[in-house]
Design a protein around this motif. Structure first.
Motif, PDB file in Angstrom:
ATOM      1  N   ALA A  72       0.825  -1.216   0.000  1.00 40.86           N
ATOM      2  CA  ALA A  72       0.000   0.000   0.000  1.00 40.86           C
ATOM      3  C   ALA A  72       0.858   1.266   0.000  1.00 40.86           C
ATOM      4  N   ALA A  73       1.938   1.266   0.780  1.00 41.29           N
ATOM      5  CA  ALA A  73       2.821   2.434   0.855  1.00 41.29           C
ATOM      6  C   ALA A  73       4.280   1.981   0.706  1.00 41.29           C
ATOM      7  N   PRO A  74       4.728   1.772  -0.540  1.00 40.09           N
ATOM      8  CA  PRO A  74       6.097   1.258  -0.756  1.00 40.09           C
ATOM      9  C   PRO A  74       7.170   2.121  -0.082  1.00 40.09           C
ATOM     10  N   GLU A  75       6.921   3.436  -0.005  1.00 40.59           N
ATOM     11  CA  GLU A  75       7.912   4.339   0.586  1.00 40.59           C
ATOM     12  C   GLU A  75       8.115   4.085   2.083  1.00 40.59           C
ATOM     13  N   SER A  76       7.178   3.329   2.707  1.00 37.46           N
ATOM     14  CA  SER A  76       7.317   3.037   4.142  1.00 37.46           C
ATOM     15  C   SER A  76       8.511   2.124   4.411  1.00 37.46           C
ATOM     16  N   LEU A  77       9.070   1.518   3.358  1.00 37.08           N
ATOM     17  CA  LEU A  77      10.234   0.634   3.530  1.00 37.08           C
ATOM     18  C   LEU A  77      11.550   1.358   3.252  1.00 37.08           C
ATOM     19  N   ASN A  78      11.479   2.667   2.993  1.00 37.60           N
ATOM     20  CA  ASN A  78      12.694   3.387   2.597  1.00 37.60           C
ATOM     21  C   ASN A  78      13.758   3.454   3.691  1.00 37.60           C
ATOM     22  N   TRP A  79      13.402   3.065   4.926  1.00 37.19           N
ATOM     23  CA  TRP A  79      14.385   3.061   6.010  1.00 37.19           C
ATOM     24  C   TRP A  79      15.290   1.826   5.929  1.00 37.19           C
ATOM     25  N   GLU A  80      14.907   0.841   5.118  1.00 40.40           N
ATOM     26  CA  GLU A  80      15.660  -0.413   5.091  1.00 40.40           C
ATOM     27  C   GLU A  80      17.060  -0.224   4.500  1.00 40.40           C
ATOM     28  N   THR A  81      17.949  -1.163   4.846  1.00 42.86           N
ATOM     29  CA  THR A  81      19.330  -1.074   4.371  1.00 42.86           C
ATOM     30  C   THR A  81      19.419  -1.510   2.905  1.00 42.86           C
ATOM     31  N   ALA A 307       5.758  -1.498 -12.142  1.00 43.78           N
ATOM     32  CA  ALA A 307       5.699  -2.475 -11.050  1.00 43.78           C
ATOM     33  C   ALA A 307       6.488  -1.967  -9.846  1.00 43.78           C
ATOM     34  N   GLY A 308       5.929  -2.210  -8.667  1.00 43.78           N
ATOM     35  CA  GLY A 308       6.552  -1.702  -7.447  1.00 43.78           C
ATOM     36  C   GLY A 308       5.775  -0.531  -6.870  1.00 43.78           C
ATOM     37  N   THR A 309       4.800  -0.017  -7.641  1.00 47.88           N
ATOM     38  CA  THR A 309       3.864   0.971  -7.095  1.00 47.88           C
ATOM     39  C   THR A 309       2.761   0.178  -6.375  1.00 47.88           C
ATOM     40  N   PRO A 310       1.863   0.835  -5.615  1.00 51.10           N
ATOM     41  CA  PRO A 310       0.913   0.090  -4.773  1.00 51.10           C
ATOM     42  C   PRO A 310       0.144  -1.029  -5.493  1.00 51.10           C
ATOM     43  N   TYR A 311       0.288  -2.236  -4.961  1.00 46.39           N
ATOM     44  CA  TYR A 311      -0.411  -3.448  -5.444  1.00 46.39           C
ATOM     45  C   TYR A 311      -0.176  -3.736  -6.921  1.00 46.39           C
ATOM     46  N   ASN A 312       0.914  -3.242  -7.440  1.00 52.57           N
ATOM     47  CA  ASN A 312       1.289  -3.450  -8.838  1.00 52.57           C
ATOM     48  C   ASN A 312       2.451  -4.448  -8.827  1.00 52.57           C
TER      49      ASN A 312
END
Ligand SMILES: [Zn+2]
Length: 402
Positions: A72-81, A307-312
């Motif tokens: 739903a919010a791919p940017e929520s993972l931007n903290w990952e290494t 691909a990689g945008t919400p639910y895509n």
């Protein structure tokens, strides 16, 4: 040498379906293609019998974000290494390949993990599709893509930013001409200007690299085309003036219908931010009209899903083909051409992949039905071959969106 016999061939160069075909492959390269009638009994010995099947070139996806998870919010993972991004990216690329896509273009990576991913694939450490990367997209300070891209302002800085990407392993250069749907910007509004885009594009072309622009609004599309861009991505608000200009300059269009389709299909109920859904809907409505005109006018259109945008999902490339045929009413054979040889031309790789032609890499898929008659068969690819090798990866769970 391996011989494949008795299949129906999708000839994307001749734009025709050829029954009773055969093909030979040696060292990962297609050696010959032809009619079964010309094969001797001896040549059929030990061949792979593909009776009842259709063979076509592997699908292309000219616009993905391999390191982005379709949640739903791919940017929520931007903290990952970067390590985690590379591992997710590998999983996503393998989903692309297993679903029948043998060539992808990554439009903006994450923490440069895409460079390591590409190197690992090229070294043969893992199985994956042919993987071209933009590395970081070029965007204005605070513009669409600024959380993960290279912010650049003014012609000198844009030129330097393009050089940095090429030095760092970019296969092409991605430039942001307008705001976007999935950031706090307006898709209709222009961002990098003519001078800035021209500087970056010239630099890419001097290094022999293709360029692509993220552009929704018509002013941004025009700026990018005038600056010399090779392909317009999305092009949601494309109008007659843009189409004329693109025809004149030979500019391609990658509409990425799938991104709006999946955003609207899953919507707010699935946790996508209401403002993303609202902007996606508006862009999709405008795009339907513009794309129809562009297609009829003869703009070179390619296949890409974002691909990689919400639910895509990264296994969902076939949906772009389905949307072309079922939603837009485009001719199925022309759609297959768009997603193979034409995409290859726009990405600058048609000399070695994109069609079943002697001398090209043996990147092909085996289907249970003729996709000209049923485009949805692309969602159930039976076998995938890359460089002549049968791909053996775990089956895709289509209920899983990541
Ligand atoms: Zn994108």
């Amino acid at each position: 040498m391996q011989t494949y016999i008795n299949f129906g061939l999708i000839d994307v160069v001749g734009k025709r379906y050829v029954e009773n075909s055969y093909m030979t492959v040696e060292n990962g390269v297609i050696r010959s293609v032809g009619s079964m009638a010309s094969l001797t009994q001896e040549q059929k010995q030990g061949a792979v019998d593909l009776s009842g099947k259709t063979v076509m070139p592997g699908m292309f996806n000219c616009h993905i974000h391999a390191l982005s998870s379709p949640i739903a919010a791919p940017e929520s993972l931007n903290w990952e290494t970067s390590g985690m991004f590379a591992l997710r990216g590998l999983r996503h690329l393998q989903q692309q390949l297993q679903s029948g896509v043998t060539f992808v273009r990554d439009m903006n990576g994450r923490k440069l993990a895409e460079v390591d991913l590409k190197n690992a694939l090229n070294q043969g450490l893992f199985v994956g599709p042919n993987y071209y990367i933009a590395r970081q997209c070029l965007c204005m300070t605070g513009g669409h893509g600024c959380n993960t891209g290279r912010e650049c302002d003014g012609a000198v800085d844009c030129k330097k930013a393009a050089r940095e990407q090429i030095k760092g392993g970019a296969d092409f250069v991605k430039i942001m001409a307008t705001g976007g749907v999935n950031s706090d910007t307006r898709p209709e509004f222009s961002q990098l200007d003519l001078e800035e885009m021209t500087a970056a594009i010239n630099e890419a072309h001097r290094a022999g690299k293709k360029t692509a622009t993220h552009a929704h609004g018509k002013a941004g599309i025009k700026t990018a085309v005038l600056a010399g861009i090779d392909s317009v991505e999305h092009g949601s608000y494309i109008d007659d003036e843009c189409i004329d200009l693109m025809l004149e300059r030979g500019t391609a269009l990658c509409p990425t219908l799938a991104t709006h389709y999946f955003t609207c299909k899953f919507g707010v109920e699935a946790g996508i931010a209401p403002w993303k859904v609202e902007k996606g809907q508006r862009a999709a409505e405008a795009q339907h009209i513009g794309l129809e005109k562009a297609w009829k006018a003869g703009i070179p259109v390619t296949i890409g899903t974002d691909a990689g945008t919400p639910y895509n999902p990264h296994w969902g490339t076939f949906m772009e083909f389905v949307l072309f045929v079922e939603d837009m009413g485009f001719d199925p054979m022309e759609t297959l051409v768009a997603g193979t040889i034409r995409s290859a031309k726009v990405c600058g790789v048609d000399d070695w992949t994109g069609s079943i032609t002697p001398g090209k890499h043996a990147d092909f898929i085996v289907l249970g039905e003729n996709p000209v008659k049923n485009i949805r068969t692309l969602g159930h690819v039976e076998q995938v071959y890359k460089d002549g090798m049968l791909v053996s990866l775990p089956p895709i769970d289509q209920s899983c969106t990541d």
